[in-house]
Design an enzyme around this catalytic site. Sequence first.
Site, mmCIF file in Angstrom:
data_model
loop_
_atom_site.group_PDB
_atom_site.id
_atom_site.type_symbol
_atom_site.label_atom_id
_atom_site.label_comp_id
_atom_site.label_asym_id
_atom_site.label_seq_id
_atom_site.Cartn_x
_atom_site.Cartn_y
_atom_site.Cartn_z
ATOM 1 N N SER A 1 5.445 30.825 -15.990
ATOM 2 C CA SER A 1 4.196 30.165 -15.612
ATOM 3 C C SER A 1 3.076 31.186 -15.417
ATOM 4 O O SER A 1 2.749 31.944 -16.330
ATOM 5 C CB SER A 1 4.439 29.310 -14.361
ATOM 6 N N GLU B 1 2.571 -23.428 5.811
ATOM 7 C CA GLU B 1 2.685 -22.799 7.146
ATOM 8 C C GLU B 1 3.048 -23.764 8.272
ATOM 9 O O GLU B 1 2.421 -23.754 9.330
ATOM 10 C CB GLU B 1 1.371 -22.067 7.481
ATOM 11 N N GLU C 1 0.942 -15.520 -2.753
ATOM 12 C CA GLU C 1 -0.293 -14.921 -2.216
ATOM 13 C C GLU C 1 -0.088 -13.426 -1.999
ATOM 14 O O GLU C 1 -0.163 -12.924 -0.883
ATOM 15 C CB GLU C 1 -0.674 -15.595 -0.890
#
Length: 719
Positions: A620, A158, A277
């Site tokens: 159905s 960083e 990460e």
Amino acid sequence: MKQFIKDLFSVAMLSLATVSLTAQTAADGLKDAYRNYFSIGVAVNQRNISDPAQVALIKKEFNSITAENAMKPVSVQPEKGKWNWAAADSVANFCRRNGIKLRGHCLMWHNQIGAWMYEDKNGHLLSKKEFYRNMKEHIFAVVNRYKDVVYAWDVVNEAISDGGFQTSHYPGQKPYNGPYRYTPMFQIAGDEFIKMAFIWAHEADPKALLFYNDYNAADPAKRDRIYNMVKKLQAEGAPINAIGMQGHYNIYGPDMSDVEAAINKYSELVKTIHITELDIRANEEMGGQLQHKMGGAKITPWVKTLFEDQYTQLFKVLRRHSDVVKCVTFWNLGDRDSWVGVNNYPLLFDADYKPKHAYFLVKNFNADADKVEVKEDFQPSSMNQPGQTYPMVNSQGFARFRIVAPQAKSVIVSLGLGGRGGTVLHKGKDGVWFGQTDGPMDPGFHYYHYTIDGGTFNDPATNNYFGSCRWESGIEIPAPDEDFYALKQVPHGEVCLINFWSESTKSFHPAQVYLPAGYGKGKQRYPVLYLQHGWGENETAWFNQGRANLIMDNLIAEGKAQPFIIVTTYGMTNDVKFGTIGSFTAKEFETVLINELIPYIDQHFRTIAKRDGRAMAGLSMGGVETKLITLRHPEIFSAYGLLSGGTYAAQDIQPKAQVKYVFIGCGSKENPEAVNQSASDLKAAGINAESYVSPGTAHEFLTWRRCLYHMAQKLFSKR
Ligand code: XIL
């Protein structure tokens, strides 16, 4: 009845069954699924590596480990010369014991570092010489200690700015606006400290992969800053041979095209990229605003869909770049461990270390689907409103969607590949949302809607079709056999709308009546098929979605079916709640049909008003009604059809019923064995029965269009 429930939900059950089966039987973990792509890592805390169940999970799923905190500067050397190896050693020993590779994290970072590294006792910045002495000593000690087991180090973490002016509290420093993070280390030595960290790490372990690691590494502006820095320092002799993209993502971003662009760009400079990460939180706050332990997101079904899609799409991109992406590390084992808080739902394992659905989506990827090239022959769906280009479909069955919603945060189309909860669209720079199904859809008609920030909306560009107890948007994926339901130059029948009075319910009921071509001309009487829709639908479904009239027109024109009337009415299915379907009797509808509708039809139309002139069929839940009513009224109907609506057993049908024809059909993705078995049992019992299985379709309208096509040829034919 049980059979119906099985059939109706066969698709859903099938995918669930596959998932839980995999969970139970697969000894293989993520690491095995990705064997040919990259390592799968996990960041661990001390609990993770001491609790037996968590240890077992780590060993099953992962083949790379990172110490979540134990190897950070402040952990190993909190004060100058005061070394604290216990926690770091325990992670290293865990890896040694279990033969798992260890990623070292991290040597230099502005966080979790003792201020002694760069400050004197009075809080003033050290001289560059003193700072370098501290840094070099630290790097050599840590790298040397774990050389045998650490294969990769995050050397500098960083060090790049997020953009904008940065200030310093040290006296004499001016506000800074440049590509670097304005850390004490940078203030002492400029970017040279980054270079020196790499040089010393390399001296200490020439074999280790040395990473520059950062977050928001897919953000185009930050990406370019990282790229420029690595390029510059490499040119100055820094042995940076790998880049770590941290990957603290969320369900809204980054866009996978940015991730892909960053991978492409970084791979100009390094041969190795790790996602170091990874977590995907259900919350869009970033960095400092992140609500760690409090609050968190509400995990609604649509949030889950976004979450699952983000993971799925990310891994798809990563697989595509496995020539350079060599390891993907999850930042924590389960949600309970996550640094962003359990409520943000960030990982593939939940708070109890149970795999989420997303785990299976990531693990059970389809390597062949990765390779499919999408053909650019998209055409507007035939269900679109006049003049509307989108949605579009291509010849492979991919569908593309587009909607203008400039203020929306998320847009999901309910239609997508099985088990995925839909297709997630992405917003372009113009505020227009756009996306494509992840694979080919089954051919035929599909209902869909948009979920925009959790609310349900129809597509303003398509026609609406009654399903799910509401008018839904619809799309048509061209089928290879679409000719049988196409609108063609043949004599056409008519569909008329009637409203008949129902004394039993004290209300008018709607029905639609298909009259074959020529009906109006002569005196001929016609047989009638009473054809029922499924749950959530109504009397319009068979003509709008099912194209029953066109199927009949074409069959009759080709001489394949004898002309007959079709009557569809509302089957009173839609007040039946899921869960109570097992006690559904169809009694009220039976009264409406037998005592009210059939007499009305026989009175108002030229029907063959007797048993041999009547058939009943349904799809159905309409199949359930058909089965119940035909078996209770053999005197009314002579032919029966169940379309994805269960089966008859041979003993259901009594010889005195004198049934002339039984049709049982479903899609190949439903329960074809049961359908075929039923027909052959009926045949063995001397009943004229037939089964039909629609190839490549599920519980959907192409199945039923095809069923009607086959059934209609036999219903009233000379038997
Ligand atoms: C986090 C740890 O997960 C937390 O336990 C700790 O409190 C803070 O640091 N970027 C990094 C990681 O490089 O080291 C951070 O880990 C998360 C952000």
